[in-house]
Each structure stands twice: as structure tokens, then as C-alpha cells.
Design an enzyme around this catalytic site. Structure first.
Site, PDB file in Angstrom:
ATOM      1  N   SER A  12       0.809  -0.875   0.119  1.00 20.16           N
ATOM      2  CA  SER A  12       0.058   0.198   0.233  1.00 20.16           C
ATOM      3  C   SER A  12       0.793   1.392   0.423  1.00 20.16           C
ATOM      4  O   SER A  12       0.240   2.549  -0.022  1.00 20.16           O
ATOM      5  CB  SER A  12      -1.246  -0.042   1.350  1.00 20.16           C
ATOM      6  N   LEU A  14       3.608   3.962   1.071  1.00 20.27           N
ATOM      7  CA  LEU A  14       3.333   5.090   2.231  1.00 20.27           C
ATOM      8  C   LEU A  14       1.765   5.913   2.772  1.00 20.27           C
ATOM      9  O   LEU A  14       1.780   6.687   2.629  1.00 20.27           O
ATOM     10  CB  LEU A  14       4.828   5.971   2.580  1.00 20.27           C
ATOM     11  N   HIS A  15       1.012   4.982   3.415  1.00 24.41           N
ATOM     12  CA  HIS A  15       0.010   4.867   2.769  1.00 24.41           C
ATOM     13  C   HIS A  15      -1.519   3.881   4.073  1.00 24.41           C
ATOM     14  O   HIS A  15      -0.254   2.492   4.227  1.00 24.41           O
ATOM     15  CB  HIS A  15      -1.499   4.452   2.008  1.00 24.41           C
ATOM     16  N   ALA A  16      -1.719   4.146   4.798  1.00 23.32           N
ATOM     17  CA  ALA A  16      -2.741   3.560   5.968  1.00 23.32           C
ATOM     18  C   ALA A  16      -2.084   3.284   6.709  1.00 23.32           C
ATOM     19  O   ALA A  16      -1.066   3.633   7.487  1.00 23.32           O
ATOM     20  CB  ALA A  16      -3.419   3.034   5.348  1.00 23.32           C
ATOM     21  N   PRO A  18       1.245   1.301   6.577  1.00 24.12           N
ATOM     22  CA  PRO A  18       2.369   1.403   6.974  1.00 24.12           C
ATOM     23  C   PRO A  18       2.982   3.341   7.445  1.00 24.12           C
ATOM     24  O   PRO A  18       4.325   3.193   7.970  1.00 24.12           O
ATOM     25  CB  PRO A  18       2.576   1.004   5.362  1.00 24.12           C
TER      26      PRO A  18
END
Length: 89
Positions: A12, A14-16, A18
Site C-alpha cells: 500500500s 506509505l498509506h494507512a 505503513p
């Protein structure tokens, strides 16, 4: 100034989750760290909004920079984190 490059391993980017884990790790270092994609501006790596605006997806190479005592070790640890699939844990 210390500088390192890392390739984002999480599917994903660098979203959510992470992004949250990375920001927490940066804030724990207690030194200023910036992050940038190739050709982009250096952004505050300790800010979730900066990370989301970075648009770093799986396979994106980013550059981390830091100054101060412990910056070399801090960046080494952050590179290891970015190069781990944080979605899989």
C-alpha cells in the site's frame, strides 16, 4: 547531514498502516528527518499529512535525510523499516 535511499516495500506504499508506523518511528528518533521522492521537495517525515502527500507507492525510491546526534543510526533503522512489508505484519 546523513542521507539514505530506500525502496518502499509495503504493497500500500506509505498509506494507512505503513504510514502510521513510519511516522511513529520517526517521532521516536527525536531528530528532524525529511523524506522526498526523486525530483521532489524534502518533506517532514514525522508528519502523516506529508507522507500522504508524498504519493509513495510500492517500489518507489525515497531519500531520507537527518541531522544531529544519532542521525546515521536513525536513518539506517528507518530504511530497514521502509524496506519491510509493513502490510504483512
Amino acid at each position: 547531514m546523513a542521507e539514505r535511499q530506500a525502496t518502499i516495500a509495503s504493497s500500500s506504499g506509505l498509506h494507512a498502516r505503513p504510514a502510521k508506523l513510519f511516522v511513529q518511528a520517526v517521532q521516536e528518533k527525536k531528530i528532524p528527518v525529511t523524506i522526498a521522492v526523486e525530483g521532489g521537495a524534502d518533506l517532514n517525515a514525522g508528519s502523516i499529512l506529508s507522507l500522504m502527500g508524498l504519493g509513495a507507492s510500492h517500489g518507489t525510491v525515497v531519500t531520507l535525510k537527518a541531522e544531529g546526534d544519532g542521525s546515521e543510526q536513525a536513518l539506517d533503522e528507518l530504511v530497514t523499516l521502509l524496506e519491510t512489508d509493513l502490510d504483512a505484519e
